[in-house]
Design a protein around this motif. Structure first.
Motif, mmCIF file in Angstrom:
data_model
loop_
_atom_site.group_PDB
_atom_site.id
_atom_site.type_symbol
_atom_site.label_atom_id
_atom_site.label_comp_id
_atom_site.label_asym_id
_atom_site.label_seq_id
_atom_site.Cartn_x
_atom_site.Cartn_y
_atom_site.Cartn_z
ATOM 1 N N PHE A 215 0.843 -1.180 0.000
ATOM 2 C CA PHE A 215 0.000 0.000 0.000
ATOM 3 C C PHE A 215 0.886 1.241 0.000
ATOM 4 N N VAL A 216 0.265 2.406 -0.090
ATOM 5 C CA VAL A 216 0.994 3.668 0.009
ATOM 6 C C VAL A 216 0.845 4.198 1.432
ATOM 7 N N ALA A 217 1.938 4.535 2.069
ATOM 8 C CA ALA A 217 1.894 5.082 3.423
ATOM 9 C C ALA A 217 1.387 6.528 3.376
ATOM 10 N N TRP A 218 0.658 6.901 4.397
ATOM 11 C CA TRP A 218 0.091 8.260 4.492
ATOM 12 C C TRP A 218 1.153 9.329 4.264
ATOM 13 N N ASP A 219 2.288 9.222 4.939
ATOM 14 C CA ASP A 219 3.330 10.240 4.816
ATOM 15 C C ASP A 219 3.932 10.274 3.420
ATOM 16 N N ASP A 220 3.960 9.138 2.745
ATOM 17 C CA ASP A 220 4.495 9.110 1.383
ATOM 18 C C ASP A 220 3.493 9.665 0.372
ATOM 19 N N PHE A 221 2.219 9.491 0.671
ATOM 20 C CA PHE A 221 1.183 9.976 -0.240
ATOM 21 C C PHE A 221 1.100 11.497 -0.214
ATOM 22 N N ALA A 222 1.245 12.069 0.980
ATOM 23 C CA ALA A 222 1.153 13.527 1.119
ATOM 24 C C ALA A 222 2.399 14.189 0.541
ATOM 25 N N THR A 223 2.209 15.347 -0.056
ATOM 26 C CA THR A 223 3.332 16.115 -0.553
ATOM 27 C C THR A 223 3.645 17.233 0.443
ATOM 28 N N THR A 224 4.613 18.044 0.116
ATOM 29 C CA THR A 224 4.957 19.179 0.977
ATOM 30 C C THR A 224 4.347 20.469 0.448
ATOM 31 N N ALA A 225 3.268 20.341 -0.301
ATOM 32 C CA ALA A 225 2.609 21.528 -0.867
ATOM 33 C C ALA A 225 2.128 22.456 0.243
ATOM 34 N N ASP A 226 2.392 23.731 0.085
ATOM 35 C CA ASP A 226 1.957 24.716 1.070
ATOM 36 C C ASP A 226 0.729 25.486 0.616
ATOM 37 N N ASP A 227 0.501 25.502 -0.687
ATOM 38 C CA ASP A 227 -0.605 26.293 -1.219
ATOM 39 C C ASP A 227 -1.872 25.450 -1.304
ATOM 40 N N LEU A 228 -2.947 25.998 -0.770
ATOM 41 C CA LEU A 228 -4.243 25.339 -0.860
ATOM 42 C C LEU A 228 -4.994 25.878 -2.071
ATOM 43 N N ALA A 229 -5.421 24.986 -2.926
ATOM 44 C CA ALA A 229 -6.242 25.376 -4.071
ATOM 45 C C ALA A 229 -7.619 24.751 -3.909
ATOM 46 N N PHE A 230 -8.650 25.506 -4.229
ATOM 47 C CA PHE A 230 -10.018 25.019 -4.052
ATOM 48 C C PHE A 230 -10.758 25.046 -5.379
ATOM 49 N N GLU A 231 -11.346 23.918 -5.719
ATOM 50 C CA GLU A 231 -12.150 23.800 -6.933
ATOM 51 C C GLU A 231 -13.525 24.390 -6.667
ATOM 52 N N SER A 232 -13.895 25.366 -7.451
ATOM 53 C CA SER A 232 -15.205 25.992 -7.302
ATOM 54 C C SER A 232 -16.263 25.097 -7.946
ATOM 55 N N VAL A 233 -17.297 24.752 -7.204
ATOM 56 C CA VAL A 233 -18.324 23.835 -7.705
ATOM 57 C C VAL A 233 -19.715 24.439 -7.513
ATOM 58 N N ASP A 234 -20.685 23.855 -8.207
ATOM 59 C CA ASP A 234 -22.069 24.291 -8.051
ATOM 60 C C ASP A 234 -22.532 24.082 -6.614
ATOM 61 N N PHE A 235 -23.509 24.890 -6.210
ATOM 62 C CA PHE A 235 -24.026 24.794 -4.851
ATOM 63 C C PHE A 235 -24.535 23.390 -4.521
ATOM 64 N N ASN A 236 -25.143 22.713 -5.502
ATOM 65 C CA ASN A 236 -25.713 21.385 -5.235
ATOM 66 C C ASN A 236 -24.769 20.259 -5.647
ATOM 67 N N HIS A 237 -23.486 20.568 -5.851
ATOM 68 C CA HIS A 237 -22.515 19.520 -6.172
ATOM 69 C C HIS A 237 -22.406 18.556 -4.993
ATOM 70 N N PRO A 238 -22.382 17.242 -5.238
ATOM 71 C CA PRO A 238 -22.330 16.278 -4.116
ATOM 72 C C PRO A 238 -21.076 16.455 -3.276
ATOM 73 N N LEU A 239 -21.252 16.350 -1.962
ATOM 74 C CA LEU A 239 -20.141 16.483 -1.014
ATOM 75 C C LEU A 239 -19.845 15.151 -0.357
ATOM 76 N N TYR A 240 -20.873 14.512 0.187
ATOM 77 C CA TYR A 240 -20.740 13.214 0.871
ATOM 78 C C TYR A 240 -21.689 12.195 0.253
ATOM 79 N N ILE A 241 -21.322 10.945 0.320
ATOM 80 C CA ILE A 241 -22.262 9.836 0.123
ATOM 81 C C ILE A 241 -22.371 9.145 1.474
ATOM 82 N N MET A 242 -23.527 9.239 2.084
ATOM 83 C CA MET A 242 -23.698 8.706 3.435
ATOM 84 C C MET A 242 -23.977 7.202 3.384
#
Length: 242
Positions: A215-242
């Motif tokens: 498997f991929v370890a959590w620490d190996d999967f994460a990068t050292t990126a400092d900048d947060l980018a956010f994808e703008s989506v429609d208001f009714n775009h799905p967030l969770y599947i419960m």
């Protein structure tokens, strides 16, 4: 709620409730203003087709990102305080959380995850669950999770339907004073759901490791990126599947 009520001229809860029912568009516009909901694109209509509950449209035309709102604050104030059954305690500041989310979001992008993809998690309540959920939401992907005490069939019944591209899992969890190994179930899930391309394992239990390269370890999967980018989506775009 009391401050909001008084700010809009209502003296009691019943009056506030009546306003919310009789003028829902105005009520929810006021809620958005009061809580500083930031729209990347404004709504054409706060509530379209209000007389049809099955087809009513909330904030149609607007765009925003859920994770951007939860991560809007910076600084060293505590964002997450985690206490484990084994007595462990971890605290993440707002800056810590933002950096962690940025790293996992970048790892998801590097894995080919795009808006609309599904991400699943087989995890207990731990900081990594929140980090991975926020990272998923930040790129417009869709999050689903279940507790690690589920058996293989229960997990496959849920995740098999949504075809997740990435599965986050802990290597185990604590229950009633015992250490429970999750890796056998994780292996079975990954083998049965063909859409899973990457399994990321969080080292929740010390000294319980997967085979090298499995498997991929959590620490190996994460990068050292400092900048947060956010994808703008429609208001009714799905967030969770419960």
């Amino acid at each position: 709620m009391f401050r909001f009520m008084r700010q809009h001229g209502y003296s009691d809860y019943d009056a506030l409730h009546t306003w919310s029912i009789e003028q829902p568009g105005a009520f929810w516009e006021a809620i958005c203003e009061y809580f500083a909901v930031r729209f990347d694109a404004p709504a054409r209509d706060t509530l379209a087709r209000p007389d049809d509950i099955m087809d009513a449209g909330w904030f149609e035309g607007s765009r925003l990102n859920f994770a951007a709102h939860l991560l809007r604050y910076e600084g060293d104030a505590a964002a997450i305080v985690f206490c484990g059954e084994d007595g462990s305690r971890r605290e993440l500041s707002r800056d810590d959380l933002r950096r962690a989310v940025a790293g996992i979001a970048d790892g998801l992008r590097a894995s080919g995850v795009v808006k609309g993809d599904r991400i699943a998690a087989f995890v207990p309540n731990c900081p990594e669950a929140i980090i991975a959920m926020l990272a998923t939401a930040s790129i417009g992907a869709i999050w689903s999770s279940c507790s690690p005490d589920f058996g293989v069939n229960g997990v496959v019944d849920r995740f098999g339907q949504i075809e997740p591209k990435v599965l986050f899992a802990t290597n185990g969890y604590h229950y009633n004073g015992k250490r429970i190994d999750s890796l056998p179930v994780v292996r079975s899930i990954a083998a049965v759901i063909p859409g899973i391309e990457t399994v990321v394992v969080v080292p929740f239990l010390a000294d319980n490791t997967a085979a090298s390269g499995e498997f991929v370890a959590w620490d190996d999967f994460a990068t050292t990126a400092d900048d947060l980018a956010f994808e703008s989506v429609d208001f009714n775009h799905p967030l969770y599947i419960m």
